[in-house]
Design a protein around this motif. Sequence first.
Motif, mmCIF file in Angstrom:
data_model
loop_
_atom_site.group_PDB
_atom_site.id
_atom_site.type_symbol
_atom_site.label_atom_id
_atom_site.label_comp_id
_atom_site.label_asym_id
_atom_site.label_seq_id
_atom_site.Cartn_x
_atom_site.Cartn_y
_atom_site.Cartn_z
ATOM 1 N N UNK A 1 -23.774 -1.351 42.717
ATOM 2 C CA UNK A 1 -23.018 -1.907 43.539
ATOM 3 C C UNK A 1 -21.794 -0.825 44.040
ATOM 4 N N UNK A 2 -21.043 -0.629 42.642
ATOM 5 C CA UNK A 2 -19.658 0.304 43.585
ATOM 6 C C UNK A 2 -20.502 1.967 44.476
ATOM 7 N N UNK B 1 -29.825 -6.915 40.551
ATOM 8 C CA UNK B 1 -29.624 -8.296 40.377
ATOM 9 C C UNK B 1 -29.554 -9.391 39.305
ATOM 10 N N UNK B 2 -30.031 -9.339 38.237
ATOM 11 C CA UNK B 2 -30.702 -9.404 37.007
ATOM 12 C C UNK B 2 -30.009 -8.568 35.660
ATOM 13 N N UNK B 3 -29.278 -7.741 35.822
ATOM 14 C CA UNK B 3 -28.601 -7.132 35.154
ATOM 15 C C UNK B 3 -27.253 -6.386 35.233
ATOM 16 N N UNK B 4 -26.590 -7.569 33.889
ATOM 17 C CA UNK B 4 -24.860 -7.651 34.413
ATOM 18 C C UNK B 4 -24.341 -6.186 34.289
ATOM 19 N N UNK B 5 -24.746 -4.912 33.767
ATOM 20 C CA UNK B 5 -24.354 -3.753 33.689
ATOM 21 C C UNK B 5 -24.500 -2.507 34.610
ATOM 22 N N UNK B 6 -25.383 -3.209 34.808
ATOM 23 C CA UNK B 6 -26.413 -1.987 36.080
ATOM 24 C C UNK B 6 -25.858 -2.110 37.242
#
Length: 331
Positions: A138-139, A128-133
Amino acid sequence: MGRYFRRKLLIYGVTFVIAVSINFAVPRLMPGDPVARMLSRNKVANPESSEAMRAYFDNVFGFDVPLWQQYLNYWAALFKGDLGVSVYAFPASVSSVIAGALPYTLALLLPAILLSWIVGNSLGAMAARNKWLDNGVLPVGYVFTAVPYMWLAILLAWVAGVILGWFPVAGGYSFALTPTFSWVFIVDLVHHWFLPFLSLFIVALGGWAIGMRNLVIYELESDYANYLQALGAPRRLVRRYAFRNAMLPQITGLAVALGMVVGGALVTEVVFAYPGLGSLLLSAINNQDFFLLQGILLFIVIGVLVFNFLADVVYVLVDPRTRLGLEGGQS
């Protein structure tokens, strides 16, 4: 809080009575006759002997009295801890049959649910706070959640068991071994346990991760989070409050998951021929074993109620708003 928990206990008590009543009625609404099935297995050719055996089994299982009396007898036996005699494993008692399968299910489901809950919530909060993770979690989480238990169990058994030969694909332990507290048996037990555990863990992991990720994002965009940020509060503090608030629905989900110890394991245990409650439930349905079916469903009912009550206790301890609401209600 005493009044709050007394009210909760009353609600759970009424729920227990209703659930047990439904538990009594459902097997008897199933088509077929369990005693007739038993007699067909014995293949008694003499009609007189068949009638005598029919009367005997009707008396043993309590089918020779009206349905309302069967219901009262069921409650009376329940308060004595007597779950009846199993039709499928006659003359064994339902309690002994369940006791033989329960350790396998608990050893399989509790680690799978708890570890997937811990790891999934941790990954979801970080995503939720790390775009790369987030782009990776998510996928993958959606794929794990969408995978049916049976399909994943068959895939794992085929790849890791048949092709690679790393793990056995059936049974709770090797048939050549006798259950003992020896390292040889324990290692063999874990060897058979790993694939069913992994299939349950992977499917549950995706759901917890996606749920936690969405909840944390929702909390970070809420009014109190924006207000704290406007006051100049450190971002770490805002995230900590968001994480604690997002954990509350996950606690409820964990309570339900822990209570439903059989549902998720049914298909997995059938695929791997694992000797737990899931396989036992399927055998009870196939053999129209009223008493064994009632015993397993009663275990599920008690598990759901107990773990949901524990979730209510945790809510009071974790969420200060709950304690303030209770104090305000008493005043």
